[in-house]
Design a protein around this motif. Structure first.
Motif, PDB file in Angstrom:
ATOM      1  N   ALA A 281       9.178   4.689   6.416  1.00 14.66           N
ATOM      2  CA  ALA A 281       8.450   5.357   6.037  1.00 14.66           C
ATOM      3  C   ALA A 281       7.174   5.603   6.984  1.00 14.66           C
ATOM      4  O   ALA A 281       7.039   4.759   8.018  1.00 14.66           O
ATOM      5  N   SER A 282       6.474   6.892   6.918  1.00 13.61           N
ATOM      6  CA  SER A 282       5.522   7.021   7.776  1.00 13.61           C
ATOM      7  C   SER A 282       4.052   6.960   7.011  1.00 13.61           C
ATOM      8  O   SER A 282       4.001   7.297   5.907  1.00 13.61           O
ATOM      9  N   SER A 283       3.001   6.466   7.716  1.00  9.23           N
ATOM     10  CA  SER A 283       1.890   6.243   7.160  1.00  9.23           C
ATOM     11  C   SER A 283       0.800   7.674   7.222  1.00  9.23           C
ATOM     12  O   SER A 283      -0.395   7.739   7.026  1.00  9.23           O
ATOM     13  N   THR A 284       1.296   8.659   8.129  1.00 15.65           N
ATOM     14  CA  THR A 284       0.808   9.982   8.390  1.00 15.65           C
ATOM     15  C   THR A 284       1.556  11.003   7.934  1.00 15.65           C
ATOM     16  O   THR A 284       2.876  10.866   8.099  1.00 15.65           O
ATOM     17  N   VAL A 285       1.085  12.427   7.774  1.00 17.97           N
ATOM     18  CA  VAL A 285       1.692  13.303   7.339  1.00 17.97           C
ATOM     19  C   VAL A 285       2.960  14.015   8.499  1.00 17.97           C
ATOM     20  O   VAL A 285       3.945  14.299   8.247  1.00 17.97           O
TER      21      VAL A 285
ATOM     22  N   PHE B   5      18.890   8.892  13.554  1.00 15.66           N
ATOM     23  CA  PHE B   5      18.357   9.293  12.368  1.00 15.66           C
ATOM     24  C   PHE B   5      19.546   9.945  11.314  1.00 15.66           C
ATOM     25  O   PHE B   5      20.476  10.333  11.674  1.00 15.66           O
ATOM     26  N   VAL B   6      19.566   9.593  10.155  1.00 15.84           N
ATOM     27  CA  VAL B   6      20.477   9.853   9.051  1.00 15.84           C
ATOM     28  C   VAL B   6      19.744  11.080   7.990  1.00 15.84           C
ATOM     29  O   VAL B   6      20.409  11.939   7.832  1.00 15.84           O
ATOM     30  N   ALA B   7      18.797  10.845   7.653  1.00 13.15           N
ATOM     31  CA  ALA B   7      18.277  11.578   6.517  1.00 13.15           C
ATOM     32  C   ALA B   7      16.723  11.591   6.427  1.00 13.15           C
ATOM     33  O   ALA B   7      16.187  10.384   6.452  1.00 13.15           O
ATOM     34  N   THR B   8      15.941  12.557   6.338  1.00 10.90           N
ATOM     35  CA  THR B   8      14.471  12.383   5.955  1.00 10.90           C
ATOM     36  C   THR B   8      13.996  13.190   4.869  1.00 10.90           C
ATOM     37  O   THR B   8      14.677  14.283   4.553  1.00 10.90           O
ATOM     38  N   ILE B   9      12.984  12.735   4.207  1.00 10.12           N
ATOM     39  CA  ILE B   9      12.468  13.751   2.939  1.00 10.12           C
ATOM     40  C   ILE B   9      10.976  13.601   3.053  1.00 10.12           C
ATOM     41  O   ILE B   9      10.355  12.554   3.539  1.00 10.12           O
ATOM     42  N   ASN B  10      10.284  14.633   2.773  1.00 11.75           N
ATOM     43  CA  ASN B  10       8.837  14.869   2.996  1.00 11.75           C
ATOM     44  C   ASN B  10       8.179  14.078   1.594  1.00 11.75           C
ATOM     45  O   ASN B  10       8.720  13.490   0.935  1.00 11.75           O
ATOM     46  N   TRP B  11       6.836  14.218   2.003  1.00 12.25           N
ATOM     47  CA  TRP B  11       6.001  13.424   1.053  1.00 12.25           C
ATOM     48  C   TRP B  11       5.914  13.738  -0.449  1.00 12.25           C
ATOM     49  O   TRP B  11       5.951  13.213  -1.157  1.00 12.25           O
ATOM     50  N   SER B  12       6.308  15.141  -0.652  1.00 12.54           N
ATOM     51  CA  SER B  12       6.350  15.848  -1.941  1.00 12.54           C
ATOM     52  C   SER B  12       7.625  15.723  -2.486  1.00 12.54           C
ATOM     53  O   SER B  12       8.040  15.818  -3.743  1.00 12.54           O
TER      54      SER B  12
ATOM     55  N   ARG C  95       0.974  -1.175  -0.042  1.00 11.66           N
ATOM     56  CA  ARG C  95       0.148  -0.017  -0.072  1.00 11.66           C
ATOM     57  C   ARG C  95       0.689   1.269  -0.105  1.00 11.66           C
ATOM     58  O   ARG C  95       0.972   2.099   0.917  1.00 11.66           O
ATOM     59  N   THR C  96       1.438   1.398  -1.282  1.00 13.39           N
ATOM     60  CA  THR C  96       2.283   2.605  -1.151  1.00 13.39           C
ATOM     61  C   THR C  96       1.658   3.838  -1.507  1.00 13.39           C
ATOM     62  O   THR C  96       2.431   4.847  -0.977  1.00 13.39           O
ATOM     63  N   ASP C  97       0.570   3.837  -1.543  1.00 16.97           N
ATOM     64  CA  ASP C  97      -0.538   5.126  -1.297  1.00 16.97           C
ATOM     65  C   ASP C  97      -0.453   5.527   0.121  1.00 16.97           C
ATOM     66  O   ASP C  97      -0.958   6.833   0.355  1.00 16.97           O
ATOM     67  N   ARG C  98      -0.320   4.781   1.136  1.00 16.87           N
ATOM     68  CA  ARG C  98      -0.325   5.095   2.401  1.00 16.87           C
ATOM     69  C   ARG C  98       1.055   5.823   2.987  1.00 16.87           C
ATOM     70  O   ARG C  98       0.874   6.511   3.832  1.00 16.87           O
ATOM     71  N   ILE C  99       1.904   5.795   1.980  1.00 18.08           N
ATOM     72  CA  ILE C  99       3.316   6.493   2.541  1.00 18.08           C
ATOM     73  C   ILE C  99       3.409   8.058   2.451  1.00 18.08           C
ATOM     74  O   ILE C  99       2.960   8.542   1.328  1.00 18.08           O
ATOM     75  N   TRP C 100       3.730   8.594   3.476  1.00 16.83           N
ATOM     76  CA  TRP C 100       3.839  10.044   3.377  1.00 16.83           C
ATOM     77  C   TRP C 100       5.402  10.455   3.635  1.00 16.83           C
ATOM     78  O   TRP C 100       6.045  10.472   2.521  1.00 16.83           O
ATOM     79  N   ASN C 101       6.048  10.584   4.767  1.00 16.90           N
ATOM     80  CA  ASN C 101       7.361  10.696   4.747  1.00 16.90           C
ATOM     81  C   ASN C 101       8.205   9.525   4.711  1.00 16.90           C
ATOM     82  O   ASN C 101       7.773   8.542   5.034  1.00 16.90           O
ATOM     83  N   MET C 102       9.592   9.650   4.184  1.00 17.58           N
ATOM     84  CA  MET C 102      10.371   8.565   4.312  1.00 17.58           C
ATOM     85  C   MET C 102      11.777   8.936   4.886  1.00 17.58           C
ATOM     86  O   MET C 102      12.224  10.117   4.862  1.00 17.58           O
ATOM     87  N   GLY C 103      12.647   7.871   5.239  1.00 21.13           N
ATOM     88  CA  GLY C 103      13.894   8.158   5.906  1.00 21.13           C
ATOM     89  C   GLY C 103      14.820   7.170   6.014  1.00 21.13           C
ATOM     90  O   GLY C 103      14.514   5.952   5.727  1.00 21.13           O
TER      91      GLY C 103
END
Length: 119
Positions: A98-102, A47-54, A27-35
């Motif tokens: 990956a996070s499932s909420t913003v 933590f090394v690095a994160t990137i937002n949903w967009s 369910r990749t449609d549930r992914i918001w941020n990743m890191g």
């Protein structure tokens, strides 16, 4: 559910580069941020690095700024970590998350890929 699988780790010498990849499925449609996170036997996961949903906002640990670059595909199904100028202190198991909420925590995790940097 979301499944994350890392690849690209290995043994390199100091000063070399590596690119880690994280393939997301399910369910990749549930992914918001990743890191990317990393852990050694001596330290807790950090933590090394994160990137937002967009993909237009990134954050880096001070120790990797200027050397590592995080990016993701528009389809949000692949995450990358370009690691340049590697040093022995970068040796760790690297995890994709990956996070499932913003604004929520990272609740999906991969199994990790080992990166070893020799001096």
């Amino acid at each position: 559910q979301v499944q994350l699988v890392e690849s690209g780790g290995g043994l390199v010498q100091a000063g070399d580069a590596l690119r880690l990849s994280c393939s997301a499925s399910g369910r990749t449609d549930r992914i918001w941020n990743m890191g990317w996170f990393r852990q050694t036997p001596e330290k807790e996961r950090e933590f090394v690095a994160t990137i937002n949903w967009s993909g237009d906002s990134t954050y880096y640990h001070d120790s990797v700024k200027g050397r590592f670059t995080i990016s993701r595909t528009n389809a949000k199904d692949t995450l990358y970590l370009q690691m340049n100028s590697l040093i022995p202190e970068d040796t760790a198991v690297y995890y994709c998350a990956a996070s499932s909420t913003v604004a929520g925590p990272f609740d999906f995790w991969g199994q990790g890929t080992q990166v070893t940097v020799s001096s």
